[in-house]
Design a protein around this motif. Structure first.
Motif, mmCIF file in Angstrom:
data_model
loop_
_atom_site.group_PDB
_atom_site.id
_atom_site.type_symbol
_atom_site.label_atom_id
_atom_site.label_comp_id
_atom_site.label_asym_id
_atom_site.label_seq_id
_atom_site.Cartn_x
_atom_site.Cartn_y
_atom_site.Cartn_z
ATOM 1 N N PHE A 29 0.855 -1.197 0.000
ATOM 2 C CA PHE A 29 0.000 0.000 0.000
ATOM 3 C C PHE A 29 0.893 1.250 0.000
ATOM 4 O O PHE A 29 0.707 2.178 -0.786
ATOM 5 C CB PHE A 29 -0.895 -0.038 1.242
ATOM 6 N N SER A 30 1.871 1.244 0.886
ATOM 7 C CA SER A 30 2.758 2.395 1.029
ATOM 8 C C SER A 30 3.581 2.615 -0.245
ATOM 9 O O SER A 30 3.691 3.750 -0.744
ATOM 10 C CB SER A 30 3.678 2.148 2.225
ATOM 11 N N ALA A 31 4.136 1.521 -0.771
ATOM 12 C CA ALA A 31 4.951 1.637 -1.987
ATOM 13 C C ALA A 31 4.096 2.101 -3.169
ATOM 14 O O ALA A 31 4.524 2.924 -3.986
ATOM 15 C CB ALA A 31 5.613 0.301 -2.298
ATOM 16 N N ASN A 32 2.878 1.597 -3.249
ATOM 17 C CA ASN A 32 1.993 1.996 -4.348
ATOM 18 C C ASN A 32 1.582 3.462 -4.251
ATOM 19 O O ASN A 32 1.475 4.152 -5.269
ATOM 20 C CB ASN A 32 0.745 1.104 -4.378
ATOM 21 N N GLU A 33 1.349 3.925 -3.020
ATOM 22 C CA GLU A 33 1.013 5.350 -2.851
ATOM 23 C C GLU A 33 2.161 6.227 -3.339
ATOM 24 O O GLU A 33 1.944 7.253 -3.981
ATOM 25 C CB GLU A 33 0.691 5.664 -1.381
ATOM 26 N N ALA A 34 3.386 5.815 -2.994
ATOM 27 C CA ALA A 34 4.560 6.599 -3.424
ATOM 28 C C ALA A 34 4.664 6.578 -4.946
ATOM 29 O O ALA A 34 4.855 7.622 -5.589
ATOM 30 C CB ALA A 34 5.828 6.027 -2.788
ATOM 31 N N ARG A 35 4.516 5.401 -5.532
ATOM 32 C CA ARG A 35 4.668 5.267 -6.976
ATOM 33 C C ARG A 35 3.607 6.071 -7.730
ATOM 34 O O ARG A 35 3.888 6.804 -8.658
ATOM 35 C CB ARG A 35 4.580 3.797 -7.362
ATOM 36 N N ARG A 36 2.373 5.944 -7.229
ATOM 37 C CA ARG A 36 1.253 6.640 -7.868
ATOM 38 C C ARG A 36 1.456 8.152 -7.870
ATOM 39 O O ARG A 36 0.991 8.861 -8.743
ATOM 40 C CB ARG A 36 0.002 6.289 -7.045
ATOM 41 N N ARG A 37 2.141 8.638 -6.834
ATOM 42 C CA ARG A 37 2.341 10.088 -6.714
ATOM 43 C C ARG A 37 3.718 10.522 -7.199
ATOM 44 O O ARG A 37 4.159 11.644 -6.897
ATOM 45 C CB ARG A 37 2.160 10.493 -5.240
ATOM 46 N N GLY A 38 4.426 9.597 -7.851
ATOM 47 C CA GLY A 38 5.752 9.943 -8.370
ATOM 48 C C GLY A 38 6.767 10.186 -7.271
ATOM 49 O O GLY A 38 7.710 10.971 -7.450
ATOM 50 N N GLY A 39 6.584 9.546 -6.133
ATOM 51 C CA GLY A 39 7.479 9.796 -5.000
ATOM 52 C C GLY A 39 8.384 8.627 -4.662
ATOM 53 O O GLY A 39 8.654 7.766 -5.507
ATOM 54 N N HIS A 40 8.844 8.611 -3.415
ATOM 55 C CA HIS A 40 9.766 7.567 -2.956
ATOM 56 C C HIS A 40 9.163 6.785 -1.799
ATOM 57 O O HIS A 40 8.423 7.334 -0.983
ATOM 58 C CB HIS A 40 11.077 8.171 -2.439
ATOM 59 N N PHE A 41 9.582 5.547 -1.714
ATOM 60 C CA PHE A 41 9.152 4.665 -0.629
ATOM 61 C C PHE A 41 10.393 4.295 0.189
ATOM 62 O O PHE A 41 11.414 3.894 -0.377
ATOM 63 C CB PHE A 41 8.513 3.415 -1.244
ATOM 64 N N LEU A 42 10.298 4.448 1.509
ATOM 65 C CA LEU A 42 11.416 4.092 2.388
ATOM 66 C C LEU A 42 11.029 2.937 3.302
ATOM 67 O O LEU A 42 9.851 2.754 3.623
ATOM 68 C CB LEU A 42 11.813 5.277 3.290
ATOM 69 N N LEU A 43 12.020 2.209 3.732
ATOM 70 C CA LEU A 43 11.833 1.172 4.749
ATOM 71 C C LEU A 43 12.558 1.634 6.011
ATOM 72 O O LEU A 43 13.692 2.133 5.933
ATOM 73 C CB LEU A 43 12.436 -0.145 4.242
ATOM 74 N N ARG A 44 11.891 1.497 7.141
ATOM 75 C CA ARG A 44 12.525 1.863 8.435
ATOM 76 C C ARG A 44 12.333 0.701 9.401
ATOM 77 O O ARG A 44 11.250 0.104 9.432
ATOM 78 C CB ARG A 44 11.879 3.137 8.977
ATOM 79 N N ILE A 45 13.341 0.417 10.168
ATOM 80 C CA ILE A 45 13.249 -0.675 11.133
ATOM 81 C C ILE A 45 13.032 -0.077 12.528
ATOM 82 O O ILE A 45 13.872 0.669 13.043
ATOM 83 C CB ILE A 45 14.535 -1.532 11.095
ATOM 84 N N GLU A 46 11.889 -0.407 13.120
ATOM 85 C CA GLU A 46 11.526 0.161 14.428
ATOM 86 C C GLU A 46 11.822 -0.865 15.518
ATOM 87 O O GLU A 46 10.964 -1.666 15.895
ATOM 88 C CB GLU A 46 10.049 0.571 14.406
#
Ligand code: GLU
Length: 288
Positions: A29-46
């Motif tokens: 969902f997060s990666a698709n939102e970024a892609r759809r908006r021409g943006g970037h997707f990050l991964l963070r380890i909490e």
């Protein structure tokens, strides 16, 4: 002409177990939102909860997400590598006289609470627990080296921050109402930060402009919006997505071992099968 900075989203799992279908949905969902908006997707380890988090689960997260076809820039941010950033935020709140030490155990707190309970997660909201402890008792406990949590003085914080709103893509404009949570813990007894503080600081430091996460974390956004105001941090857009449920209508949880991505992979399912199953079939890169 002003150009606005690109959208940045993130998936921020805690490595306290194997990822399951619900995580796959959230990450895609997060990666698709970024892609759809021409943006970037990050991964963070909490991984601040060092009692529950394991490096082997972190390694499994990388394996599972790469298998799903997700890509993210390196290096990733791992929260335990950045404790100084959380310390700096706490120092700032301390300088504003918004923090106080709390030695009380949950049991002692319950006993000390006489005010009507405004329930949050089945627990009473805590206010002014420092008032219930005498100065001499506090000094005694400090000298004995007893651990303490740092709590936010919610009433003073609200006065300082005033009315706060955030924009949720799904639900529209939201008024932040953090008062019900009481004097939230911002640094735990065993860990010198907390989920709320670390997430708020990280989202700002990583320039996250669109926070996507499950609607089970909607309550947290009330608190994060307040922390942003107090720490003078920008407010991202939010998108709280629905949660996947199993056949009996219960939300997926870590206990459903058969639905871990590892188990599904080993049972012969493909990344595409997973995407179909969670309803995120948009092409998100070179992964399949
Ligand atoms: N680390 C949190 C979790 O695994 C998610 C934090 C967030 O997205 O704000 O539930």
């Amino acid at each position: 002409m002003m150009t606005s900075p690109p959208v940045v989203t993130r998936f921020a799992p805690s490595p306290s177990g194997l990822l399951h279908l619900g995580h796959a949905y959230s990450a895609l969902f997060s990666a698709n939102e970024a892609r759809r908006r021409g943006g970037h997707f990050l991964l963070r380890i909490e991984d601040i909860d060092t009692g529950r988090c394991r490096r082997e689960f972190e390694a499994a997260i990388f394996t599972d997400l790469a298998w799903l076809g997700l890509e993210w820039p390196e290096p990733i941010r791992r929260q335990t590598d950045h404790m100084a950033d959380y310390r700096a935020a706490l120092d700032r709140l301390k300088a504003m006289e918004l923090l106080y030490p709390c030695f009380l155990s949950r049991r002692e707190l319950n006993a000390a609470l006489s005010a009507p309970h405004s329930a949050t997660h089945g627990q009473a909201a805590v206010f002014d627990t420092d008032r219930s402890m005498s100065e001499s008792e506090r000094t005694r406990r400090m000298e004995a080296g007893e651990p303490y949590a740092l709590r936010l003085r919610m009433r003073q914080a609200l006065e300082l921050a005033g009315d706060l709103i955030w924009h949720d893509i799904d639900a529209g404009e939201q008024c932040a109402a953090p008062a019900a949570f009481g004097d939230i813990v911002l640094a735990r007894k065993d860990i010198p930060t907390s989920y709320h503080l670390a997430v708020t600081v990280d989202d700002a430091l990583q320039n996250i402009s669109l926070v996507t996460r499950g609607e089970d974390l909607l309550h947290a956004t009330h608190i994060h919006r307040l922390l942003q105001a107090l720490l003078n941090l920008p407010t991202p857009l939010y998108y709280h997505h629905r949660l996947l449920i199993d056949r009996s209508g219960r939300r997926l949880a870590k206990r459903d071992q058969s639905l871990t991505l590892r188990a599904l992979r080993e049972a012969g399912h493909t990344p595409y099968d997973i995407r179909v199953r969670v309803g995120q079939t948009e092409d998100i890169g070179s992964g399949h």
